[in-house]
Design a protein around this motif. Structure first.
Motif, PDB file in Angstrom:
ATOM      1  N   LEU A 303       0.841  -1.210   0.000  1.00 57.35           N
ATOM      2  CA  LEU A 303       0.000   0.000   0.000  1.00 57.35           C
ATOM      3  C   LEU A 303       0.875   1.258   0.000  1.00 57.35           C
ATOM      4  CD1 LEU A 303      -2.834  -0.938   2.535  1.00 57.35           C
ATOM      5  CD2 LEU A 303      -3.048  -0.630   0.065  1.00 57.35           C
ATOM      6  N   LYS A 304       1.947   1.216   0.803  1.00 56.69           N
ATOM      7  CA  LYS A 304       2.845   2.373   0.832  1.00 56.69           C
ATOM      8  C   LYS A 304       3.514   2.547  -0.532  1.00 56.69           C
ATOM      9  CE  LYS A 304       3.890   2.416   5.787  1.00 56.69           C
ATOM     10  NZ  LYS A 304       4.919   2.674   6.795  1.00 56.69           N
TER      11      LYS A 304
ATOM     12  N   ARG B  84       1.779   9.023  -8.533  1.00 53.02           N
ATOM     13  CA  ARG B  84       1.590   9.697  -9.839  1.00 53.02           C
ATOM     14  C   ARG B  84       2.458   9.094 -10.934  1.00 53.02           C
ATOM     15  NH1 ARG B  84       1.653  14.834  -7.328  1.00 53.02           N
ATOM     16  NH2 ARG B  84       3.749  15.233  -8.062  1.00 53.02           N
ATOM     17  N   HIS B  85       3.651   8.647 -10.586  1.00 58.30           N
ATOM     18  CA  HIS B  85       4.645   8.368 -11.635  1.00 58.30           C
ATOM     19  C   HIS B  85       5.101   6.930 -11.778  1.00 58.30           C
ATOM     20  CE1 HIS B  85       5.049  12.586 -12.493  1.00 58.30           C
ATOM     21  NE2 HIS B  85       5.240  12.848 -11.219  1.00 58.30           N
ATOM     22  N   VAL B  86       4.935   6.107 -10.736  1.00 58.10           N
ATOM     23  CA  VAL B  86       5.575   4.783 -10.779  1.00 58.10           C
ATOM     24  C   VAL B  86       4.546   3.660 -10.824  1.00 58.10           C
ATOM     25  CG1 VAL B  86       7.281   3.268  -9.663  1.00 58.10           C
ATOM     26  CG2 VAL B  86       7.391   5.742  -9.303  1.00 58.10           C
ATOM     27  N   LEU B 107      -7.086  -0.244  -6.705  1.00 55.94           N
ATOM     28  CA  LEU B 107      -6.456   0.378  -5.522  1.00 55.94           C
ATOM     29  C   LEU B 107      -5.715   1.689  -5.815  1.00 55.94           C
ATOM     30  CD1 LEU B 107      -4.908  -2.360  -3.173  1.00 55.94           C
ATOM     31  CD2 LEU B 107      -6.535  -0.581  -2.572  1.00 55.94           C
ATOM     32  N   PRO B 108      -4.786   1.700  -6.781  1.00 59.52           N
ATOM     33  CA  PRO B 108      -4.048   2.959  -6.992  1.00 59.52           C
ATOM     34  C   PRO B 108      -4.950   4.099  -7.457  1.00 59.52           C
ATOM     35  CG  PRO B 108      -3.039   1.129  -8.198  1.00 59.52           C
ATOM     36  CD  PRO B 108      -4.332   0.635  -7.674  1.00 59.52           C
ATOM     37  N   ILE B 157      -0.141  -0.429 -14.343  1.00 59.46           N
ATOM     38  CA  ILE B 157      -0.336   0.474 -15.501  1.00 59.46           C
ATOM     39  C   ILE B 157      -1.640   1.269 -15.432  1.00 59.46           C
ATOM     40  CG2 ILE B 157       1.066  -0.979 -17.023  1.00 59.46           C
ATOM     41  CD1 ILE B 157      -1.571  -2.036 -18.246  1.00 59.46           C
ATOM     42  N   VAL B 158      -2.493   0.926 -14.484  1.00 57.98           N
ATOM     43  CA  VAL B 158      -3.841   1.502 -14.512  1.00 57.98           C
ATOM     44  C   VAL B 158      -3.834   3.023 -14.331  1.00 57.98           C
ATOM     45  CG1 VAL B 158      -4.381   1.245 -12.040  1.00 57.98           C
ATOM     46  CG2 VAL B 158      -6.216   1.066 -13.737  1.00 57.98           C
TER      47      VAL B 158
END
Lengths: 397, 225
Positions: A303-304, B84-86, B107-108, B157-158
């Motif tokens: 999660l982190k 944002r980037h990875v 999730l992201p 990649i989402v």
């Protein structure tokens, strides 16, 4: 694929919270039950303790109880009533007499009192201002008119299935003889001072049965408004000071306090048990949450890594403790309320007639549940929050 | 240049022992480039990958990604930057076992201001791209290793990140599944121009990359097209 727009916000993946709870239902239910049981016990024990002080606080502010100066178990001549009525400031006098007796089997224990029905009605019944003993329409008259009549408390009626019109056989021991009482009313309490697990009948009836012994256990004296209870008390006791029937008059609150003091350190012991039980619940909850946290180290690292902040990690894990403990606490508290206030489990009212679950106790129970949740969830959540991302990913934090 | 690593030093402490894993490493990765990091165990390749991804911080040196310096940022800033980037692909997938494939990939996106409908669209697109549109409601335990790694790639990649970091993405898979994963990464690289930095022990996997960087004892010993 279209790129999601910035800015990034600090979100908490709440769905994980519920997913975790579903994932280990047995663990969740056990923890919740542990807290529920502890809170149930806390509510019960605190209410028992409260019932002691309620008995004192709810006592009649204008009443005295006059009994023998020798002992509570020594009777006084009934004729003293007239003299007490003659004391300045006395508005009304009634008397209660402990009957004892056996109803079918000695195991059937409940309080039975012989009373002077007309004056009791004036002091506690439909002719009083306080209306502390509540009967249905016409039941006071029916009780008054039937020398073998009796009234029983609603709790007692539930326990033994008594109904109006039933006959209650009773074998006298202190007041020997075979009695048959007619149930003329089922009373409910109009104040915490009155319990609902007692039986009242005509003192006159039992007195006649034993050949006019003419003795009573206690006089209850009602003062005129504005009169000093302490002075009336001194005057009554002074009047019988040199007689063979010395009296001791106490305010109703002081009289109730006498009974409570017979319990000795029991209230303090109950408080101690309640605190110990709550601490045990906290340890159970903390242990579960620590186990959960240990199982979720890698997950926390992921999660982190995905970008969830330390604060979000803390909130997610702390919320689980708060949710489980609050739910458990609510179940325990409302379970107690349901069992005792709605279900009216008479076993407890037999011993603690003034037993009530106060709103204050409920609020305290829920507050403690939340506190247990915050602590048991917050401690492991704080550890996960502080754990470095790399340690968490390796599962070695 | 998308990624510029300059003079990066990283030391780990285990009890009284101090182990210097990276000794002043320099590395450039261009936008759209696929770089494979190879080397024996303990050579520092995963550590370098984690530093580039903002998962860890160096003791010294500079890491500039997309013009942004990572060194000196606090944990919260790095977390936001990562979101944002990875896009990160782990060797052991690291999916949430309590969530379905759809929920794992979503999730992201919870960190973005997208609506539920927009999130759904993104997740479905990502899962379609990895060929798992029909497995959205499956939990990780109901999927094979290869399928789990595809879900992990979909999760990476989402959000359409600037670049992907993959730590031995085929290390836990059989040859066939590993090949499928490499083909998937290859597609992402060629069709969408995604820069990829991949740690691998597998020379066959490394051949897919545009460039091979070889580390030994914390220094780059070979950097070849």
């Amino acid at each position: 694929m279209r790129a999601p727009a910035a800015p990034v916000r600090s979100a908490v993946p709440w769905r994980l919270l519920f997913a975790h709870l579903r994932r280990a239902p047995f663990r969740t239910v056990l923890t919740l039950s542990g807290v529920a049981l502890a809170i149930f016990l806390f509510v019960t024990l605190r209410s028992v303790n409260e019932s002691f002080s309620t008995a004192v606080e709810s006592a009649g502010r204008s009443r005295l109880v006059t009994g023998s100066a020798v002992s509570l178990f020594v009777n006084l001549p009934a004729k003293l009533e007239q003299e007490i009525r003659g004391v300045g400031g006395v508005r009304n006098v009634t008397h209660w007499t402990w009957f004892g007796g056996v109803y079918i089997d000695e195991k059937n224990m409940f309080a039975r009192f012989g009373v002077d029905v007309p004056s009791m009605r004036e002091m506690y019944g439909d002719l009083s201002t306080g209306k502390e003993i509540l009967l249905g329409p016409g039941e006071w008259d029916a009780f008054n008119d039937d020398l073998q009549g009796c009234i029983v408390g609603a709790g007692l009626a539930r326990s033994y299935g008594f109904k109006v019109g039933d006959r209650i056989p009773m074998k006298g021991n202190i007041w020997p003889g075979d009695y048959d009482f007619n149930v003329r009313g089922i009373y409910s309490a109009g104040s915490p001072q009155i319990d609902e697990v007692s039986m009242f009948f005509h003192w006159k009836h039992m007195d006649e049965k034993v050949g006019r012994r003419s003795e009573v256990s206690l006089f209850v004296v009602e003062a005129e408004p504005g009169f000093d209870l302490a002075k009336i008390s001194r005057d009554i006791d002074g009047r019988f000071e040199s007689s063979g029937n010395r009296t001791r008059s106490l305010t109703e609150a002081a009289f109730n306090q006498q009974f409570i003091s017979m319990w000795g350190n029991v209230p303090a012991l109950l408080t101690l048990i309640a605190v110990a039980v709550l601490f045990a619940a906290f340890m159970i909850a903390l242990n579960t949450m620590l186990l959960n946290a240990r199982d979720r180290r890698v997950e926390t690292g992921v999660l982190k890594a995905l970008g969830f902040t330390d604060r979000a990690i803390f909130r997610l894990n702390a919320a689980e403790g708060v949710l489980v403990c609050t739910a458990g606490g609510a179940a325990g508290a409302f379970g107690a309320k349901l069992l005792f206030d709605v279900g009216k489990v008479d076993a407890i009212y037999k011993f603690f007639p003034a037993f009530r679950i106060l709103d204050e106790t409920m609020a305290m129970a829920l507050g403690i549940s939340v506190l247990i949740g915050i602590l048991s969830g917050g401690i492991p959540a704080s550890a996960l929050r502080r754990m470095s991302l790399m340690s968490a990913l390796r599962g070695i934090g | 240049m998308l990624i510029q690593v300059r003079g990066v030093v990283k030391t780990f402490h285990r009890d009284a022992e101090t182990v210097r894993v990276l000794h002043g490493v320099d590395l450039d990765v261009a936008a759209g480039e696929w770089v494979a990091l190879m080397g024996p165990s303990g050579s520092g390749k995963t550590t370098l990958l984690n530093l580039i991804g903002g998962l860890d911080v160096p003791d010294a040196g500079s890491i500039v990604v997309g013009g942004e310096e990572l060194v000196g940022r606090d944990g919260g800033e790095l977390a936001q930057w990562r979101a944002r980037h990875v896009g990160y692909v782990f060797q052991l997938y690291n999916l949430m076992p309590v969530l379905t494939a759809f929920q794992n990939v979503e999730l992201p996106l919870l960190l973005t201001p997208l609506s539920r409908k927009e999130r759904k669209d993104h997740v479905e697109t990502a899962l379609s791209m990895v060929g798992l549109a029909d497995r959205m409601d499956h939990f990780p335990a109901q999927l094979s290793g290869g399928q789990n790694q595809r879900v992990a790639i979909a999760r990476a990649i989402v959000t359409d990140p600037s670049f992907l970091l993959a730590d031995e993405p085929t290390g836990d898979l059989d040859r066939k599944s590993g090949e499928e994963i490499l083909q998937l990464l290859d597609d992402l690289h060629r069709r969408f121009g995604k820069a990829i930095v991949m740690v691998t022990h597998d020379p066959h996997a490394a051949k897919r990359a545009d460039r091979l960087v070889h580390l030994e004892k914390g220094v780059i010993v070979e950097d070849a097209e």
